[in-house]
Design a protein around this motif. Structure first.
Motif, PDB file in Angstrom:
ATOM      1  N   GLU A   1       0.837  -1.208   0.000  1.00  0.00           N
ATOM      2  CA  GLU A   1       0.000   0.000   0.000  1.00  0.00           C
ATOM      3  C   GLU A   1       0.873   1.261   0.000  1.00  0.00           C
ATOM      4  O   GLU A   1       0.602   2.219  -0.726  1.00  0.00           O
ATOM      5  CB  GLU A   1      -0.919   0.034   1.231  1.00  0.00           C
TER       6      GLU A   1
ATOM      7  N   ASN B   1       1.359   3.982  -3.011  1.00  0.00           N
ATOM      8  CA  ASN B   1       1.125   5.406  -2.751  1.00  0.00           C
ATOM      9  C   ASN B   1       2.289   6.265  -3.246  1.00  0.00           C
ATOM     10  O   ASN B   1       2.074   7.336  -3.816  1.00  0.00           O
ATOM     11  CB  ASN B   1       0.904   5.652  -1.258  1.00  0.00           C
TER      12      ASN B   1
ATOM     13  N   HIS C   1       1.041   8.766  -5.911  1.00  0.00           N
ATOM     14  CA  HIS C   1       0.786  10.131  -5.445  1.00  0.00           C
ATOM     15  C   HIS C   1       2.040  10.990  -5.343  1.00  0.00           C
ATOM     16  O   HIS C   1       1.942  12.200  -5.168  1.00  0.00           O
ATOM     17  CB  HIS C   1       0.106  10.103  -4.067  1.00  0.00           C
TER      18      HIS C   1
ATOM     19  N   GLY D   1      -6.047   2.767   1.414  1.00  0.00           N
ATOM     20  CA  GLY D   1      -4.676   2.319   1.620  1.00  0.00           C
ATOM     21  C   GLY D   1      -4.119   2.667   2.999  1.00  0.00           C
ATOM     22  O   GLY D   1      -3.630   1.788   3.721  1.00  0.00           O
TER      23      GLY D   1
HETATM   24 MG   LIG Z   1      -3.195   4.151  -1.518  1.00  0.00          MG
END
Ligand SMILES: [Mg+2]
Ligand SMILES: Nc1ncnc2c1ncn2[C@@H]1O[C@H](COP(=O)(O)OP(=O)(O)OP(=O)(O)O)[C@@H](O)[C@H]1O
Lengths: 114, 137
Positions: free
Chosen positions: B45, B49, B53, B107
């Motif tokens: 997770e 990310n 992101h 997440g």
């Molecule tokens: Mg996530």
């Protein structure tokens, strides 16, 4: 239920890792959202999905899935098949929709994850 | 034991490689399956990310007999409101990230659930460091 029986029920073609003849599937979870797959225990569970990319395989690997049904006639590429083999995941390719696959499995006694 | 991995921005072909490699190592070390599962789910997770992101970064994993410490450090936009980000369902994932099957906003809560200790340090415009600990005993 054995993986080969499941493949037969959904008129599927087996690719990826060789079938583990001893593996018993008891439950199914249908999702195109990998974030949700990662939230649950996937013991004795088959994932039914229309999401067909490397991340489907990575998620399946982390979730300890052994079988994934790819519905809607999705075609895994070489990269994906390699990931499946490395992570020991059997893929069942089916032309049926996710709804139809789910209905067939449910009728055959496969339990929902919840 | 110490392991380091690089994470590349937006590379969804390879994203998850580090978590996969850690999973293999933990199996070889004979760590209990339930501990392997929660460790790699949390790491995965955090890895996703950083790919999704942020602008990539590094993963550092330390394993000893009693615990696994994982540090995922990225250069990126940071998280302006961490309380909001920790809420189930909050997501700013791009269409590309959603196409990959992510972006449910589950997440970070899932990392919290799967680890014994979670620390998130984040600075807007600089980056985010997620430190996760799983105790084995
Ligand atoms: Mg996530
Ligand atoms: N490393 C990061 N850098 C910048 N922002 C982040 C980072 N990690 C999380 N965020 C922010 O926090 C939000 C929530 O993250 P979380 O992992 O819970 O959900 P998600 O990644 O959007 O979706 P999911 O993880 O369910 O696929 C993200 O949408 C993003 O806005």
């Amino acid at each position: 239920m054995k993986i080969k029986e499941i493949a037969q029920l959904v008129d599927g073609q087996i690719v990826g890792a060789p079938v583990d003849e001893t593996y018993e599937v008891e439950k199914a979870f249908a999702s195109d959202l990998m974030s949700d797959v990662l939230r649950f225990s996937m013991d004795e569970t088959v994932l039914v999905t229309g999401l067909c990319n490397n991340q489907t395989m990575r998620t399946a690997e982390m979730a300890d899935l052994r079988v994934v049904i790819l519905g809607r006639d999705k075609q895994p590429d070489e990269d994906m098949l390699e990931l499946a083999v490395d992570a020991d995941i059997t893929l069942v390719k089916s032309k049926f929709s996710i709804f139809k696959i789910s209905g067939i499995l449910y009728n055959a006694g496969i339990k929902p994850l919840y | 034991m110490h392991y380091t991995f690089q994470i590349e921005r937006g590379n969804f072909t390879d994203a998850g490689q580090a978590s996969s490699s850690v999973k293999r190592t933990l199996k070889q070390l004979g760590v209990a399956p339930a501990n392997i599962k929660r460790t790699v789910v949390a790491l995965f997770e955090a890895e996703i990310n950083a790919v999704a992101h942020a602008y990539g970064g590094t993963i550092d994993v330390d394993i000893d007999g009693e615990k696994i410490v994982m540090v995922v450090a990225d250069e990126g936009p940071g998280i302006p409101n961490l309380d909001l980000a920790m809420q189930e369902g909050w997501s700013t994932a791009s269409p590309k990230v959603r196409e990959m099957g992510y972006g449910a906003g589950m997440g970070l809560p899932n990392i919290k659930k799967n680890t014994d200790d979670l620390k998130i340090e984040t600075e807007v415009g600089v980056g985010t460091t997620v430190t996760m600990t799983v105790y084995l005993v």
